[in-house]
Design a protein around this motif. Structure first.
Motif, PDB file in Angstrom:
ATOM      1  N   SER A   2       0.835  -1.190   0.000  1.00  0.00           N
ATOM      2  CA  SER A   2       0.000   0.000   0.000  1.00  0.00           C
ATOM      3  C   SER A   2       0.875   1.246   0.000  1.00  0.00           C
ATOM      4  O   SER A   2       1.720   1.422   0.859  1.00  0.00           O
ATOM      5  CB  SER A   2      -0.900  -0.032   1.241  1.00  0.00           C
ATOM      6  N   THR A  34      -4.566   6.229  -0.272  1.00  0.00           N
ATOM      7  CA  THR A  34      -3.716   5.052  -0.199  1.00  0.00           C
ATOM      8  C   THR A  34      -4.496   3.882  -0.789  1.00  0.00           C
ATOM      9  O   THR A  34      -5.724   3.912  -0.838  1.00  0.00           O
ATOM     10  CB  THR A  34      -3.277   4.764   1.257  1.00  0.00           C
ATOM     11  N   GLY A  35      -3.786   2.878  -1.253  1.00  0.00           N
ATOM     12  CA  GLY A  35      -4.431   1.710  -1.839  1.00  0.00           C
ATOM     13  C   GLY A  35      -3.408   0.737  -2.376  1.00  0.00           C
ATOM     14  O   GLY A  35      -2.205   0.958  -2.270  1.00  0.00           O
ATOM     15  N   GLU A  36      -3.910  -0.351  -2.923  1.00  0.00           N
ATOM     16  CA  GLU A  36      -3.056  -1.396  -3.472  1.00  0.00           C
ATOM     17  C   GLU A  36      -2.993  -1.248  -4.992  1.00  0.00           C
ATOM     18  O   GLU A  36      -4.023  -1.185  -5.653  1.00  0.00           O
ATOM     19  CB  GLU A  36      -3.605  -2.759  -3.095  1.00  0.00           C
ATOM     20  N   LEU A  42      -5.488   1.608  -8.758  1.00  0.00           N
ATOM     21  CA  LEU A  42      -5.516   1.362  -7.315  1.00  0.00           C
ATOM     22  C   LEU A  42      -6.808   0.649  -6.948  1.00  0.00           C
ATOM     23  O   LEU A  42      -7.874   0.967  -7.468  1.00  0.00           O
ATOM     24  CB  LEU A  42      -5.475   2.680  -6.546  1.00  0.00           C
ATOM     25  N   ASN A  44      -8.939  -1.026  -3.308  1.00  0.00           N
ATOM     26  CA  ASN A  44      -9.043  -0.810  -1.859  1.00  0.00           C
ATOM     27  C   ASN A  44      -8.608   0.611  -1.492  1.00  0.00           C
ATOM     28  O   ASN A  44      -7.847   0.825  -0.557  1.00  0.00           O
ATOM     29  CB  ASN A  44      -8.232  -1.837  -1.079  1.00  0.00           C
TER      30      ASN A  44
END
Length: 94
Positions: A2, A34-36, A42, A44
């Motif tokens: 992340s 923020t995220g994956e 991206l 989540n």
């Protein structure tokens, strides 16, 4: 993994775009998120710092499939424009 990103602008499909480019759905310019990362998108996504342009959706509408993702960024400017327009005599009839 992340990472943290700042949305710089909106793409032509309405996704926020951060440096890279990395695309983040349902985000607005100026937001820190923020995220994956998966490819160039991206998932989540979590908004750490919301944009000043972000407004709450109308009561009873909370599903992005109902169009909130497209209407929410425009609501604040629409409201201010309608308020000015409605001050003219006979302009607002409900």
């Amino acid at each position: 993994m992340s990472d943290t990103y700042t949305i710089e602008r909106l793409g032509h499909l309405g996704d926020g775009i951060a440096a890279g480019p990395v695309f983040a759905p349902l985000t607005l310019p100026g937001e820190t998120i923020t995220g994956e990362v998966s490819g160039d998108t991206l998932s989540n996504v979590k908004i750490l710092t919301p944009s000043d342009d972000r407004v709450s959706p109308p009561v009873g509408i909370s599903n992005p499939a109902e169009g909130v993702s497209y209407s929410t960024p425009l609501m604040a400017s629409w409201r201010s424009g309608k308020a000015l327009w409605c001050n003219m005599p006979y302009a607002c009839k409900g």
